[in-house]
Design a protein around this motif. Sequence first.
Motif, short mmCIF file in Angstrom:
data_model
loop_
_atom_site.label_atom_id
_atom_site.label_comp_id
_atom_site.label_asym_id
_atom_site.label_seq_id
_atom_site.Cartn_x
_atom_site.Cartn_y
_atom_site.Cartn_z
N THR A 1 31.03 35.84 41.29
CA THR A 1 32.41 35.98 40.81
C THR A 1 33.14 37.02 41.64
OG1 THR A 1 31.65 37.60 39.18
CG2 THR A 1 31.90 35.33 38.43
N GLU B 1 41.66 42.49 44.91
CA GLU B 1 42.91 43.24 44.83
C GLU B 1 43.58 43.21 46.20
OE1 GLU B 1 41.94 47.21 43.14
OE2 GLU B 1 40.02 46.27 42.73
N PRO C 1 44.27 40.02 40.64
CA PRO C 1 44.11 38.89 39.73
C PRO C 1 42.91 39.13 38.80
CG PRO C 1 42.99 38.40 41.77
CD PRO C 1 43.50 39.83 41.88
N PHE D 1 39.29 37.99 37.82
CA PHE D 1 38.26 37.39 38.69
C PHE D 1 37.92 35.95 38.27
CE2 PHE D 1 34.54 37.36 35.90
CZ PHE D 1 34.94 38.22 34.89
N ASN E 1 36.01 42.74 44.57
CA ASN E 1 35.13 42.99 43.43
C ASN E 1 34.20 41.80 43.29
OD1 ASN E 1 36.39 45.49 41.88
ND2 ASN E 1 38.06 44.25 42.71
N ARG F 1 34.50 58.05 39.04
CA ARG F 1 34.61 56.94 39.97
C ARG F 1 34.95 57.44 41.36
NH1 ARG F 1 37.39 51.48 38.47
NH2 ARG F 1 36.51 51.02 36.44
N LYS G 1 30.15 45.50 38.19
CA LYS G 1 30.42 44.76 39.43
C LYS G 1 30.37 45.73 40.58
CE LYS G 1 35.43 45.37 38.71
NZ LYS G 1 35.54 46.73 38.54
N GLU H 1 32.34 46.86 44.12
CA GLU H 1 33.65 46.77 44.73
C GLU H 1 33.51 47.08 46.22
OE1 GLU H 1 36.52 48.85 42.41
OE2 GLU H 1 38.04 48.80 43.97
P1 ADP Z 1 40.64 49.24 40.08
O1 ADP Z 1 42.03 49.38 40.65
O2 ADP Z 1 40.17 50.39 39.28
O3 ADP Z 1 39.64 48.84 41.10
P2 ADP Z 1 41.57 46.79 38.85
O4 ADP Z 1 41.57 46.49 37.39
O5 ADP Z 1 42.84 46.92 39.58
O6 ADP Z 1 40.65 48.09 39.00
O7 ADP Z 1 40.75 45.69 39.59
C1 ADP Z 1 39.53 45.29 39.19
C2 ADP Z 1 39.29 43.89 39.73
O8 ADP Z 1 37.91 43.56 39.49
C3 ADP Z 1 40.12 42.81 39.04
O9 ADP Z 1 40.54 41.88 40.00
C4 ADP Z 1 39.08 42.19 38.11
O10 ADP Z 1 39.36 40.86 37.75
C5 ADP Z 1 37.83 42.28 38.94
N1 ADP Z 1 36.60 42.10 38.16
C6 ADP Z 1 36.33 42.55 36.91
N2 ADP Z 1 35.13 42.12 36.50
C7 ADP Z 1 34.61 41.37 37.51
C8 ADP Z 1 33.41 40.63 37.70
N3 ADP Z 1 32.48 40.55 36.76
N4 ADP Z 1 33.24 39.98 38.87
C9 ADP Z 1 34.16 40.05 39.83
N5 ADP Z 1 35.30 40.72 39.71
C10 ADP Z 1 35.54 41.38 38.57
#
Ligand code: ADP
Length: 697
Positions: free
Chosen positions: A190, A194, A275, A277, A323, A434, A446, A448
Amino acid sequence: MSSDFASKFACKVFDDAVMRERLPKNTYKSLKHSIDENVHLEPDVADVVASVMKDWAVEQGATHFTHWFQPMTNITAGKHDSFISPQKDGQVILEFSGKELIQGEPDASSFPNGGLRNTFEARGYTAWDCTSPAFIKGGTLYIPTAFCSYTGEALDTKTPLLRSMQVISDQAMRILRLFGNRTSKRVLATVGAEQEYFLVDREKYENRLDLKICGRTLFGAMPPKGQEMDDHYCGRIRLRVAEYMRQLDNALWELGVTSKTKHNEVAPAQHELAPVFCSANIACDHNQLTMEVMRIVAKQNGLACLLHEKPFDGVNGSGKHNNWSLSTDDGLNLLDPGKTPYENVQFLIFLCAVLTAVDNYADLLRLTAAVAGNDHRLGANEAPPAIISVFLGDELTGILENIAKGNTNHQSSSGILETGVETLPDLPKDDSDRNRTSPFAFTGNKFEFRMVGSSQSIAQSNYVLNTIVSDSLSTFADRLESAPNFDDEIKHIITETMEQHGRIIFNGNNYTDEWVKEAEKRGLPNLPTTVDAAQMLIQPKNIAVFERFHVLSPVECRSRYEIMLENYAKTINIEANTMLEMANKQILPALIGFAGDTAAAYNELMCAGVSNATSLRLAQALSDAVDEIYAEAQELQAVLDQIHKSCIGDALCEAKGYRDQILPQMEKLRQAVDKAEGICSSEAWPMPSYTDLLHRV
Ligand code: ADP
Ligand code: MG
């Protein structure tokens, strides 16, 4: 905002709901089976699907269809064919056959192929990827496809990604079965990507040849205000930008893209969209779509969207945070630490698989973020350095270290400590501290990957991640399947991971010089430029892992290596030529004109009996600047000519020439020009300034 925006979500997508509603029951079942089980669709079924898809598309106003594919250009391609079919009576009917849906035959010779084929075998094939839904954009039905050569080699980014999705599913399922999972059928990678971008005023953009041709400014003196006040990140969104974001969201939602979060980024005029994920394959298509729609909506609003990694010197550039996680078809996130010790152990094994993979193939992962534009960013103090390491947080790192040391004291409440593993405490969901400087950070459930460039396709990063993690999962599965004692083997795996790959974990500040030195001591690869990184694609161990899992063949690796180097050289060549054109045709004439005006003003003053030394000095300084710019431009031209002559047919020689000779000379020319900008009047300067671009959106 109208309240029906939710009902319009995915209204332009031929998604599961539409298929279920419109396809005959049996056809729907067959198609669903093909999508889920990755098997071929029978021709008669394809005919029915095509016909229903066409009717739906025509109802939505579509007149054309296109096999939409992703060649190795970081953007998408496709030719548009109309549905019309002329009849004997001079009329037309609308037709779309199963064959047309499943396969296309574009000419492949005009896309990067890294010497894979000769032009006489220029035919390419596009094959429908039924796992990513078709959609309508601008009167055309877009059918996501994979793009291969006549001889079956992948010419795109989707084909290896699809191959890797199958591989990671197979290997992860082996592990899940060993942990007694009998309910899940598949594992999906998955991804949520960003996306960072800049917005500038369209008119100003049109007046900057460098932005228009290269996507980044090649000249530009620093503005009085950059990002030093830290007042842009998540600050108030300007009305014009807010309206842009609103239209962008609506356009993306109609296309089924789950745009969720929007905010201002660190640099002035910089923003981000994230978006929700979904499966890696769809996430990749959606990210491509997002970039396209971002550009279109910008144009419609008198703006220009810059997706280059480094549009402006002196302020942050743009990246993508990829991510990534693994999830079962029944919704279990395998990188979620879970609530029970049993889930924890399974989680730790997947965690170790990622650590092992990233350490074994740090060079490959680094390579996936390598593109000329990103070289300006990685390693500057705004983005992760070009060295790969993993942030786990102190708590998780501590747990792994304890197990490796045989220290079973994490929790004593439950009494029996057979391996010290089963009685692990609930693992922390998130590490509060973080680390924003790490290139590869565990963020709760996950990973990043933060190195990817904003203009790049995320496909490569994800097929590399899928492949290398499959490699460690398969090794672990082999061991666990034949282990006399499962629990002992788990412990061995964790211990060995920490002993052999613990060096990849770094929880500190990745932006410091100390880390660069420390990483060198640990033997972690530091590949500062695209040219260094590209060569990792032809390292025997890397070719071997791709070949082992049938994600890329050795021939495909070689061709991708050639393409990377060619793209790199071509990009810088275009930039150098753009600089020369701007210097010769815009900047020098403007400066000469202004120097003349200044000298004339001096004369006028003298005639009036006023002796003004400053105007004389300014005229002289401008004249000196003209000489300096001219000399640096001449030198740039000379180095370009020399590289063209001396590296014919040798992609590595060319790429190195651009990196080691052209880029430094471009920098010299830039410095000369930026210095001149500082003494030239705003009216005389022939293009919008950094202040115009960054602060007058
Ligand atoms: P940050 O800016 O702290 O990194 P965001 O909420 O802007 O956090 O972005 C997090 C991203 O990670 C979003 O696109 C979200 O959908 C994605 N995400 C969350 N859970 C998962 C997952 N299990 N697998 C892949 N992507 C994920
Ligand atoms: Mg992020």
